[in-house]
Design a protein around this motif. Structure first.
Motif, PDB file in Angstrom:
ATOM      1  N   ASP A 112       0.773  -0.735  -0.503  1.00 39.26           N
ATOM      2  CA  ASP A 112       0.025   0.041  -0.182  1.00 39.26           C
ATOM      3  C   ASP A 112       0.580   1.003  -0.463  1.00 39.26           C
ATOM      4  OD1 ASP A 112       0.854   0.900   2.312  1.00 39.26           O
ATOM      5  OD2 ASP A 112      -1.325   0.811   3.436  1.00 39.26           O
ATOM      6  N   PRO A 113       0.110   2.104   0.357  1.00 38.00           N
ATOM      7  CA  PRO A 113       1.585   3.483  -0.026  1.00 38.00           C
ATOM      8  C   PRO A 113       2.296   3.961   1.092  1.00 38.00           C
ATOM      9  CG  PRO A 113      -0.943   4.212  -0.752  1.00 38.00           C
ATOM     10  CD  PRO A 113      -0.630   2.770  -0.357  1.00 38.00           C
ATOM     11  N   ASP A 114       1.888   3.744   1.969  1.00 36.16           N
ATOM     12  CA  ASP A 114       3.263   3.288   3.424  1.00 36.16           C
ATOM     13  C   ASP A 114       4.134   2.431   3.358  1.00 36.16           C
ATOM     14  OD1 ASP A 114       2.544   5.753   5.247  1.00 36.16           O
ATOM     15  OD2 ASP A 114       0.108   4.999   4.953  1.00 36.16           O
ATOM     16  N   GLY A 115       3.552   0.994   2.374  1.00 31.92           N
ATOM     17  CA  GLY A 115       4.725   0.281   2.378  1.00 31.92           C
ATOM     18  C   GLY A 115       4.014  -0.706   3.116  1.00 31.92           C
ATOM     19  N   TYR A 116       2.829  -1.555   3.881  1.00 30.42           N
ATOM     20  CA  TYR A 116       2.184  -2.591   4.504  1.00 30.42           C
ATOM     21  C   TYR A 116       2.094  -3.342   2.825  1.00 30.42           C
ATOM     22  CZ  TYR A 116       0.465   0.064   8.646  1.00 30.42           C
ATOM     23  OH  TYR A 116       1.336   1.294   9.428  1.00 30.42           O
ATOM     24  N   LEU A 117       2.095  -4.813   3.912  1.00 27.04           N
ATOM     25  CA  LEU A 117       2.461  -5.639   3.114  1.00 27.04           C
ATOM     26  C   LEU A 117       1.142  -6.484   2.455  1.00 27.04           C
ATOM     27  CD1 LEU A 117       4.162  -7.294   0.329  1.00 27.04           C
ATOM     28  CD2 LEU A 117       4.436  -8.245   2.684  1.00 27.04           C
ATOM     29  N   LEU A 118       0.686  -6.412   1.862  1.00 28.01           N
ATOM     30  CA  LEU A 118      -0.801  -7.014   1.501  1.00 28.01           C
ATOM     31  C   LEU A 118      -0.432  -8.674   0.851  1.00 28.01           C
ATOM     32  CD1 LEU A 118      -3.693  -4.241   0.874  1.00 28.01           C
ATOM     33  CD2 LEU A 118      -2.394  -4.902   2.769  1.00 28.01           C
ATOM     34  N   ARG A 119      -1.569  -9.686   1.033  1.00 24.24           N
ATOM     35  CA  ARG A 119      -1.237 -11.135   0.045  1.00 24.24           C
ATOM     36  C   ARG A 119      -2.768 -11.084  -0.099  1.00 24.24           C
ATOM     37  NH1 ARG A 119       0.216 -16.570   2.204  1.00 24.24           N
ATOM     38  NH2 ARG A 119      -0.086 -15.450   4.123  1.00 24.24           N
ATOM     39  N   LEU A 120      -2.859 -11.264  -1.331  1.00 26.46           N
ATOM     40  CA  LEU A 120      -4.129 -11.058  -1.491  1.00 26.46           C
ATOM     41  C   LEU A 120      -4.780 -12.519  -2.239  1.00 26.46           C
ATOM     42  CD1 LEU A 120      -6.380  -8.692  -1.565  1.00 26.46           C
ATOM     43  CD2 LEU A 120      -4.274  -7.504  -2.201  1.00 26.46           C
ATOM     44  N   VAL A 121      -5.586 -13.345  -1.970  1.00 23.59           N
ATOM     45  CA  VAL A 121      -5.928 -14.701  -1.860  1.00 23.59           C
ATOM     46  C   VAL A 121      -7.520 -15.306  -1.908  1.00 23.59           C
ATOM     47  CG1 VAL A 121      -3.900 -15.064  -0.812  1.00 23.59           C
ATOM     48  CG2 VAL A 121      -5.936 -15.692   0.339  1.00 23.59           C
ATOM     49  N   GLU A 122      -7.166 -16.457  -3.132  1.00 23.12           N
ATOM     50  CA  GLU A 122      -8.596 -16.652  -3.663  1.00 23.12           C
ATOM     51  C   GLU A 122      -8.266 -18.273  -3.771  1.00 23.12           C
ATOM     52  OE1 GLU A 122      -9.258 -17.569  -8.614  1.00 23.12           O
ATOM     53  OE2 GLU A 122      -9.001 -15.866  -7.734  1.00 23.12           O
ATOM     54  N   ASN A 123      -9.007 -19.210  -3.227  1.00 19.75           N
ATOM     55  CA  ASN A 123      -9.649 -20.105  -2.564  1.00 19.75           C
ATOM     56  C   ASN A 123      -9.327 -20.852  -4.087  1.00 19.75           C
ATOM     57  OD1 ASN A 123      -9.228 -22.768  -0.978  1.00 19.75           O
ATOM     58  ND2 ASN A 123     -11.299 -22.971  -0.554  1.00 19.75           N
ATOM     59  N   ILE A 124      -8.347 -22.135  -4.315  1.00 20.75           N
ATOM     60  CA  ILE A 124      -8.418 -22.758  -5.294  1.00 20.75           C
ATOM     61  C   ILE A 124      -8.635 -24.702  -4.678  1.00 20.75           C
ATOM     62  CG2 ILE A 124      -7.586 -21.682  -7.013  1.00 20.75           C
ATOM     63  CD1 ILE A 124      -4.544 -23.570  -6.272  1.00 20.75           C
ATOM     64  N   GLY A 125      -9.026 -24.534  -3.461  1.00 23.46           N
ATOM     65  CA  GLY A 125      -9.643 -26.146  -2.923  1.00 23.46           C
ATOM     66  C   GLY A 125      -8.339 -26.849  -2.004  1.00 23.46           C
ATOM     67  N   GLN A 126      -8.602 -27.544  -1.835  1.00 22.48           N
ATOM     68  CA  GLN A 126      -7.867 -28.763  -1.064  1.00 22.48           C
ATOM     69  C   GLN A 126      -7.968 -29.634  -1.527  1.00 22.48           C
ATOM     70  OE1 GLN A 126     -10.315 -28.228   2.696  1.00 22.48           O
ATOM     71  NE2 GLN A 126     -10.364 -30.465   2.722  1.00 22.48           N
ATOM     72  N   ARG A 127      -6.352 -30.520  -0.832  1.00 24.45           N
ATOM     73  CA  ARG A 127      -6.301 -31.998  -1.429  1.00 24.45           C
ATOM     74  C   ARG A 127      -5.248 -32.352  -0.124  1.00 24.45           C
ATOM     75  NH1 ARG A 127      -1.518 -29.613  -4.882  1.00 24.45           N
ATOM     76  NH2 ARG A 127      -0.039 -29.706  -3.692  1.00 24.45           N
ATOM     77  N   PRO A 128      -5.657 -33.973  -0.186  1.00 26.61           N
ATOM     78  CA  PRO A 128      -4.930 -34.763   1.249  1.00 26.61           C
ATOM     79  C   PRO A 128      -3.210 -33.987   1.624  1.00 26.61           C
ATOM     80  CG  PRO A 128      -6.260 -36.540  -0.188  1.00 26.61           C
ATOM     81  CD  PRO A 128      -6.554 -34.662  -0.625  1.00 26.61           C
ATOM     82  N   PHE A 129      -2.707 -34.488   2.453  1.00 29.04           N
ATOM     83  CA  PHE A 129      -1.349 -33.888   2.076  1.00 29.04           C
ATOM     84  C   PHE A 129      -0.157 -34.743   2.369  1.00 29.04           C
ATOM     85  CE2 PHE A 129       2.821 -33.634   5.195  1.00 29.04           C
ATOM     86  CZ  PHE A 129       3.171 -32.886   3.979  1.00 29.04           C
ATOM     87  N   ASN A 130       0.436 -35.540   1.528  1.00 29.95           N
ATOM     88  CA  ASN A 130       0.929 -36.599   1.403  1.00 29.95           C
ATOM     89  C   ASN A 130       2.687 -36.311   1.017  1.00 29.95           C
ATOM     90  OD1 ASN A 130       1.967 -39.141   0.290  1.00 29.95           O
ATOM     91  ND2 ASN A 130       1.796 -38.842  -1.952  1.00 29.95           N
ATOM     92  N   ASP A 131       3.074 -37.032   2.538  1.00 29.64           N
ATOM     93  CA  ASP A 131       3.921 -36.882   3.235  1.00 29.64           C
ATOM     94  C   ASP A 131       5.154 -37.986   2.554  1.00 29.64           C
ATOM     95  OD1 ASP A 131       6.234 -35.982   5.188  1.00 29.64           O
ATOM     96  OD2 ASP A 131       5.768 -36.060   6.157  1.00 29.64           O
ATOM     97  N   THR A 132       6.013 -37.797   1.967  1.00 29.89           N
ATOM     98  CA  THR A 132       6.871 -38.203   0.984  1.00 29.89           C
ATOM     99  C   THR A 132       7.938 -38.911   1.815  1.00 29.89           C
ATOM    100  OG1 THR A 132       7.802 -37.104  -0.867  1.00 29.89           O
ATOM    101  CG2 THR A 132       5.877 -38.958  -0.873  1.00 29.89           C
ATOM    102  N   THR A 133       8.042 -37.465   2.929  1.00 33.19           N
ATOM    103  CA  THR A 133       9.733 -37.633   3.714  1.00 33.19           C
ATOM    104  C   THR A 133       9.964 -38.472   4.407  1.00 33.19           C
ATOM    105  OG1 THR A 133       9.407 -35.537   5.016  1.00 33.19           O
ATOM    106  CG2 THR A 133       9.951 -34.820   3.316  1.00 33.19           C
ATOM    107  N   LYS A 134       8.628 -39.909   5.380  1.00 32.39           N
ATOM    108  CA  LYS A 134       8.965 -39.710   6.048  1.00 32.39           C
ATOM    109  C   LYS A 134       9.628 -41.604   6.146  1.00 32.39           C
ATOM    110  CE  LYS A 134       5.413 -38.827   8.525  1.00 32.39           C
ATOM    111  NZ  LYS A 134       4.179 -38.754   9.631  1.00 32.39           N
TER     112      LYS A 134
END
Length: 135
Positions: A112-134
């Protein structure tokens, strides 16, 4: 805190899409709303007893970003581009884990004009987390 309430209102309302829920122009205050996301803007006044926790040096809000959910990013991006307002981070798809689920969003960042950082987001869904690092 903002340096110039009128400049901030033009950015937050005209470009991002917030509306003024109520204001107190005589004290330099405005309460804004965008689909349930609410922000209070207050013009800095050194003669007033404001809640200032330290020196206000630009850019303000260093180290913080405000996530604002919106149904769609396109109209906001179009208004910012038309106004020649640079993006801090170009639109991207991001997935964030919350326990066993990942939540997806399309997002971009703008200051914004004073330097505040805005993160605008739009939802695109969800999915199961697949932890392949274990192992």
């Amino acid at each position: 805190m903002v340096s110039d309430l009128e400049v901030s209102l033009r950015f937050w309302c005209n470009l991002i899409g917030f509306s003024v829920a109520f204001d107190r122009p005589e004290t330099g205050f405005a309460y804004l709303d965008l689909d349930g996301a609410q922000v209070m803007l207050e013009q800095r006044n050194t003669a007033d007893d404001q809640w200032v926790t330290g020196p206000l040096e630009a850019p303000l809000g260093r180290g913080i970003n405000f996530q604002i959910k919106t149904p769609t990013l396109r109209p906001i991006l179009d208004r910012l581009a038309k106004a020649g307002c640079p993006l801090f981070k170009e639109p991207e798809e991001a997935w964030y884990r919350a326990n066993t689920v990942e939540f997806g969003q399309r997002q971009f960042l703008v200051m914004d004009p004073d330097g505040y950082l805005l993160r605008l987001v739009e939802n695109i869904g969800q999915r199961p987390f697949n932890d392949t690092t274990k192992i």
